[in-house]
Write an enzyme that holds these catalytic residues in place. Structure first.
Site, PDB file in Angstrom:
ATOM      1  N   HIS A   1       3.862  29.494 -62.764  1.00 14.96           N
ATOM      2  CA  HIS A   1       5.173  29.830 -63.314  1.00 14.96           C
ATOM      3  C   HIS A   1       5.025  30.119 -64.803  1.00 14.96           C
ATOM      4  O   HIS A   1       5.904  29.827 -65.599  1.00 14.96           O
ATOM      5  CB  HIS A   1       6.182  28.687 -63.095  1.00 14.96           C
TER       6      HIS A   1
ATOM      7  N   GLU B   1       7.782  39.879 -51.647  1.00 15.76           N
ATOM      8  CA  GLU B   1       7.742  40.779 -52.801  1.00 15.76           C
ATOM      9  C   GLU B   1       7.251  42.151 -52.370  1.00 15.76           C
ATOM     10  O   GLU B   1       7.701  43.169 -52.891  1.00 15.76           O
ATOM     11  CB  GLU B   1       6.847  40.208 -53.900  1.00 15.76           C
TER      12      GLU B   1
HETATM   13  C1  LIG Z   1       5.272  34.609 -53.344  1.00 17.78           C
HETATM   14  C2  LIG Z   1       6.357  33.731 -53.852  1.00 17.78           C
HETATM   15  N1  LIG Z   1       7.583  34.247 -54.059  1.00 17.78           N
HETATM   16  C3  LIG Z   1       8.581  33.473 -54.536  1.00 17.78           C
HETATM   17  C4  LIG Z   1       8.380  32.158 -54.817  1.00 17.78           C
HETATM   18  C5  LIG Z   1       9.527  31.273 -55.359  1.00 17.78           C
HETATM   19  N2  LIG Z   1       9.875  30.313 -54.320  1.00 17.78           N
HETATM   20  C6  LIG Z   1       9.358  29.067 -54.313  1.00 17.78           C
HETATM   21  S1  LIG Z   1       9.799  28.213 -52.956  1.00 17.78           S
HETATM   22  C7  LIG Z   1      10.737  29.484 -52.378  1.00 17.78           C
HETATM   23  C8  LIG Z   1      11.458  29.328 -51.077  1.00 17.78           C
HETATM   24  C9  LIG Z   1      10.561  28.899 -49.963  1.00 17.78           C
HETATM   25  O1  LIG Z   1      11.308  28.701 -48.807  1.00 17.78           O
HETATM   26  P1  LIG Z   1      10.645  28.162 -47.481  1.00 17.78           P
HETATM   27  O2  LIG Z   1       9.420  28.956 -47.179  1.00 17.78           O
HETATM   28  O3  LIG Z   1      11.695  28.134 -46.421  1.00 17.78           O
HETATM   29  O4  LIG Z   1      10.152  26.697 -47.813  1.00 17.78           O
HETATM   30  P2  LIG Z   1      11.055  25.428 -48.203  1.00 17.78           P
HETATM   31  O5  LIG Z   1      11.135  25.406 -49.699  1.00 17.78           O
HETATM   32  O6  LIG Z   1      12.387  25.608 -47.577  1.00 17.78           O
HETATM   33  O7  LIG Z   1      10.321  24.249 -47.694  1.00 17.78           O
HETATM   34  C10 LIG Z   1      10.701  30.554 -53.245  1.00 17.78           C
HETATM   35  C11 LIG Z   1      11.415  31.832 -53.045  1.00 17.78           C
HETATM   36  C12 LIG Z   1       7.082  31.659 -54.609  1.00 17.78           C
HETATM   37  N3  LIG Z   1       6.777  30.375 -54.880  1.00 17.78           N
HETATM   38  N4  LIG Z   1       6.108  32.453 -54.125  1.00 17.78           N
END
Ligand SMILES: Cc1ncc(C[n+]2csc(CCOP(=O)(O)OP(=O)(O)O)c2C)c(N)n1
Ligand SMILES: Cc1ncc(C[n+]2csc(CCOP(=O)(O)OP(=O)(O)O)c2C)c(N)n1
Ligand SMILES: [Mg+2]
Ligand SMILES: [Mg+2]
Lengths: 324, 377, 324, 377
Positions: free
Chosen positions: A129, A60
């Site tokens: 959320h 962000e």
């Molecule tokens: C700071 C933040 N931005 C956006 C989100 C929304 N979000 C939740 S999980 C995710 C993707 C995470 O991807 P990754 O780090 O590769 O972990 P994975 O889910 O693949 O295990 C996003 C964008 C969040 N939880 N926190």
């Protein structure tokens, strides 16, 4: 006129703005091919390409910092923060940079960015959320803050926000993303920033609400009416700069004020609204103003319906206000 | 770990993998020679000297209480002016706070800069920010902000905006070694890498972040190698070698313009003064630490080169200094006779047009009593 | 009893706590050998070593995130943010993590951190060395927020903050860092969190102030007294949870309220104070409450004395309040 | 750049520089063999199977509307359980949100976990957080939070705290490929490098951050090489090779405990399901993308190894599944018959003791009307 829900109306607003002005670009997480986790940007990637509908890395801070830079260049970036709860890593760029750019550069570098973020509870989102963080943005000089409650207003306020020369934080009440449906004109139109709407007239008490809680205020007002209490319900629509005239004019008529918001009570926007009214309409008030708000706790998961200032909590406040 | 064992910033780094052009014998290494014309070298030299002269005079003004603050560039003039010179007209530079010399060279008028140092009514930012926080869009110069690192993502976004509009604009972000620890460094480098944006990340490694030495800033051996994390090239250059800096930044710009993406440049230099007029470096570093660097002064090296080629001498130097002195004194005189910004300017530019609450607050100030001692603390 | 200024008193408080409890560590930028840019940690590096007085890389996010981790382990980290203006990169760790840890873990992981930061204007710091951002922390459930005005209170409140089981944001009014001098006992003592101090008694109007502005309020009160208006000046000391009893008790006596703070007016802490009072003492109020605050602009450099709510702006508010 | 040209996540990465132990012929490469006893392999295998079984059942419960949410680990069980197994008793793991299988293996009781999935009165976090956001300090397990990356700096600080107190505690931070873009990744890696802290940075590179493929996350060729920016070693390991994961994490812990500092491990695996029950991966990836990974299923590979050594067979598998099924059903039954958390619990643990305003607000709720439909939206 087409019927749309709020998601569709915002989507339509984004499309309208992008067709109209090639400087408008969208950036955020998952806004591209998949069209956003709430599908607000659905179809835009296909129409405008990934130069203008940009899936970014998960930062962000990077999204808003880049958007500020794009704006300095002359684009009109629209940022999607996936949930308002995740806006904090970008808060430094918003508070120290975006909001101060025009001022600190003596007008040489206005930075026009619209930051969209779904807000609020009631979708079983727990702490992370469900936040409704408007107060932390209203307090920052240089920002405008918007929160629509209807599909029509959402599109109109979005187009006004994009056209406005100042940075706008555009909060979307996700609890009513699909429930808030109505006629939405196709093509461009705006709902002026800074103008509230009296959505129910009444003479006994003024209720200020916005976003998803507007519907709760209306529900409570309908129930109060059965008991002979006529509440005037005002949808603020633009939170800052707030439509002070409409508010004062109403409170001066009713003599009573109830403010509703989801965010925690302490230092929430309700405090500002109460203060503005008592400073300016003190001698018209016949009863102490009442805040019906989220509690001063993190947003809970299982008990969210007890946390939110729903109709069942607004109604007693309305009835109580007129007792004085 | 104790600070005593941390020694990296004490010594001039070894030669390996560092771009150098101006050799000790004052010849130029043809491999990276930017092939500057004599007039160009003279132009740059003059600006380096001017920068140093102004630095000294501004510090003196601050000591006399005539301006509130200054953050100087003593010892870093080669890195600052060389890099700015390599950027094209139409490119945009996003300053940290230590690069006024570059802004002046790009075309910021001395008088405008001095007005800013006094924060008066003619300051283009209307005395809203501290001294050294001027701006100059006209010459491709950003708006200066104190929070460390924030300009980095913005430089990336600016280049990105231009790229989306298919315009040939490169950007350069200035920042210090300390700023590599910031969130904006990480995001800016990462975004620029992924989207292949023409941004030059120019890290002035001057050994210190206020009192914190580079060993406390990162465990990576160099700052340049941080580029690997973002899939972009990282280059180390002798920041006290004007020619090497010009050449390295030029190549980075060319690369960016060809669509090959950003470059991280670590310019190795040394902060010869305090962090700012608020800082006393004697509290945390011995003056012996300056010695190895004094002999590699970026200005002295170019002067020796110019003298060797009979392009400069003591008389020219004196004349230049006298010129700088006169124009600075004149500018200060004008600035000191310029009134402070008008009260109502406090409420302008917060928004494009003041909303009702700012109109009210402006009225409140204009019709209320004045602060008894408005321009002292 | 030794005379100390606020910098010395806080330094003494830190030393006292560190001698007393080996779990207390300090981390921040330039807090080590150089003793902080305001010299608040001077000498501590030499006494406690760099295991406990830690110069960190330049990352507020890293500092606070690490401090949260240390606290989860069981240490009591005291973070110094060099200027409150630079706290925003750490805001996500503060809002989403530190403040919610005890709650979200059902009490398994309390996270005890004290975050110290110099705040406020009047030292020619412009936008980025003058902010007074308490509202953005008071709004966050789970945090306590403190702002002393005297040397004695600074040490006592700091020791109380360190001993308190909850995370505390400790704002230090840097404009009076050296000017606020007084007797400060050596050795440990505390000033209880949550208790305000009536620093001047009066019967006509209640003034709430804190930090550097307390002195401006006192100055205005002295001048008002010459005109026959006796202001009661309350130093809040702990901003949240605020000492509601002392406030209400005073306002019920005076019937009039003036709130002073440096931060921008809109959605500032003043709004909360006004709301609390009107909600609870409505029928005691004889005049509309007045907020004397910073304006809704970024903090300006040259005009800072016109921006700040100094005595010359407080005095008319006091005189006006009693006219009603 | 168009998404069509971005192909990195489509294919199993090539062999070079990736730690692998379990060969295709089901022998173990002695170079990195963690030398697990048969009982250990069986233990790990059982937990991998249990994790997958529970994942399926939890998704089903969510589809039936009996729980609100689940974020599963389909395909990532080798990386998750292998890494957790390599951490010592007394070490602390800082979870992302996708590692419930590891928590169960470390000692979190199934019933406690299932209570959390229902957010009821027996949930140790009292239904305050979403499902899958349980905690278990007793077994060295952190508190789960949704904001991506925030646990990384905390894991570093925890190890640091222990080190300051001269305690032998290592920490492991779980995070995804997406989280490498976060500010906390940058700060956490940097601080751990500078202060040589015993933290294992365990990046589950599962190819995706919701719908964003790894090519959009970074331009660096691998995630492991990001370690260079912080002066710490980075290792790539086949995350679908249980043995390789155990060995790699064990070495990283040993290194940390020896005082040599942190290690970044990139475990290459693949998210075989949607991001969570809220996600439909068909919107952004074709099922053909799963094929190369299906044949390298981490569970299937260990099962083949066990069967080859006559340690496992279909009967054992059926018995295990039946066991999991029975205990899960029993736990669900208990959880579904447990009431929601009491109203007043909403006001506890915000502070150690509720201040006056929370006491008032609690009273307001207790004496006010109940929400008409408190547990539906
Ligand atoms: C700071 C933040 N931005 C956006 C989100 C929304 N979000 C939740 S999980 C995710 C993707 C995470 O991807 P990754 O780090 O590769 O972990 P994975 O889910 O693949 O295990 C996003 C964008 C969040 N939880 N926190
Ligand atoms: C986010 C933030 N934190 C702290 C500060 C205070 N501060 C100002 S300059 C500085 C050191 C910067 O060091 P470096 O990046 O190396 O640049 P240099 O001053 O050496 O040119 C610090 C800590 C700040 N301005 N912003
Ligand atoms: Mg530096
Ligand atoms: Mg992932």
């Amino acid at each position: 006129m087409p019927q749309m829900n709020m998601v569709q109306a915002i989507n339509d607003g984004l499309r309208t703005a992008m067709r109209d002005d090639s400087r408008v670009v969208i950036l955020g997480e998952d806004v591209g091919r998949v069209g956003g986790v709430f599908r607000v940007t659905a179809g835009l990637f296909d129409e405008f390409g990934d130069d203008r509908v940009i899936d970014t890395p998960l930062s962000e801070n990077g999204i808003v910092g880049s958007a500020v830079g794009m704006a300095l260049y002359g684009l009109v970036p629209i940022v999607e923060i996936q949930f308002a709860d995740f806006i904090w890593p970008a808060y430094d760029q918003i508070v120290n940079e975006l909001s101060k750019y025009r001022y600190r550069s003596g007008g040489e570098y206005p930075a026009k960015v619209v930051i969209r973020a779904p807000v609020g509870g009631g979708i079983r989102g727990g702490h992370y959320h469900s936040q409704h963080p408007e107060a932390a943005f209203i307090h920052v000089p240089g920002l405008k803050v918007v929160c629509p409650s209807s599909a029509y207003d959402a599109k109109g306020l979005l187009l006004a926000s994009i056209a406005d020369p100042d940075p706008v934080i555009f909060f979307e009440p996700k609890r009513v993303y699909r429930a808030a449906k109505g006629d939405v004109p196709s093509g461009p139109y705006t709902v002026a920033l800074g103008s509230a709407a009296i959505v129910r007239s009444g003479r006994h008490v003024t209720v200020l609400a916005y976003g998803a809680m507007l519907y709760e205020a209306l529900d409570a007002a309908a129930k109060a009416s059965l008991q002979g209490v006529e509440a005037e319900v005002i949808d603020l629509r633009t939170l800052w700069p707030v439509d002070i005239q409409t508010i004062l004019e109403s409170v001066k008529r009713t003599g009573r004020l109830v403010v509703v918001h989801e965010a925690p009570r302490t230092c929430g926007f309700g405090a500002e609204l109460v203060s503005l009214v008592v400073e300016r309409a003190f001698y018209h008030l016949e009863a102490p103003p009442v805040r019906v708000t989220g509690f001063d706790t993190p947003f809970p998961y299982t008990l969210e319906m007890e946390y939110l200032p729903l109709s069942h909590r607004i109604l007693p406040a309305l009835l109580e206000a007129v007792k004085h | 770990m104790t600070l005593a064992t941390l020694k990296r910033s004490d010594a001039v780094p070894p030669n390996e993998t560092i771009v150098r052009v101006l050799r000790d014998d004052l010849t130029l290494d043809p491999e990276n020679d930017p092939k500057l014309g004599n007039d160009e070298v003279l132009h740059l030299y003059r600006h380096m000297v001017m920068t140093r002269q102004l630095d000294e005079r501004l510090v003196a003004l601050q000591r006399q209480g005539r301006i509130g603050f200054h953050v100087g560039s003593l010892g870093e003039e080669g890195a600052i002016l060389g890099s700015a010179y390599a950027m094209r007209k139409g490119d945009f530079l996003f300053p940290c706070y230590r690069e006024f010399g570059a802004a002046l060279m790009r075309g910021l008028e001395l008088q405008v800069f001095v007005h800013n140092m006094f924060g008066n009514a003619k300051d283009t930012v209307l005395g809203r920010q501290m001294p050294d926080h001027y701006t100059c869009r006209r010459v491709g110069w950003g708006s200066i902000s104190s929070p460390v690192g924030t300009q980095i993502t913005q430089a990336v976004g600016f280049a990105w905006g231009a790229k989306i509009q298919k315009k040939d604009v490169a950007t350069l972000a200035y920042f210090g070694d300390g700023a590599t620890s910031s969130s904006d460094f990480h995001s800016g480098m990462n975004f620029a890498g992924v989207f292949k944006l023409p941004t030059v990340f120019f890290c002035r490694n001057n050994g210190w972040a206020i009192s914190v030495p580079v060993e406390r800033q990162t465990a990576s051996r160099t700052f340049a190698e941080k580029a690997a994390a973002y899939g972009i090239p990282g280059v180390r250059v002798d920041g006290n070698d004007l020619f090497a800096v010009v050449a390295t930044v030029q190549k980075a710009v060319e690369r960016g313009v060809r669509g090959e993406g950003p470059t991280l440049i670590e310019a190795i230099t040394y902060r010869m003064g305090g962090h700012s007029t608020s800082d006393d470096p004697n509290r945390y570093r011995g003056s012996e630490m300056l010695e190895p660097w004094a002999s590699r002064d970026p200005i002295g090296r170019v002067r020796a080169y110019l003298e060797k080629h009979d392009l400069w001498d003591g008389t020219a130097e004196e004349r230049l200094i006298a010129e700088v002195d006169a124009s600075f004194k004149a500018a200060v005189k004008v600035a000191e006779h310029t009134p402070p910004p008008p009260l109502e300017s406090m409420f302008e530019d917060v928004y494009a047009r003041p909303p009702w609450h700012l109109q009210e607050q402006r009225q409140e100030v204009l019709s209320g009593p004045r602060a008894p001692n408005p321009h002292g603390s």
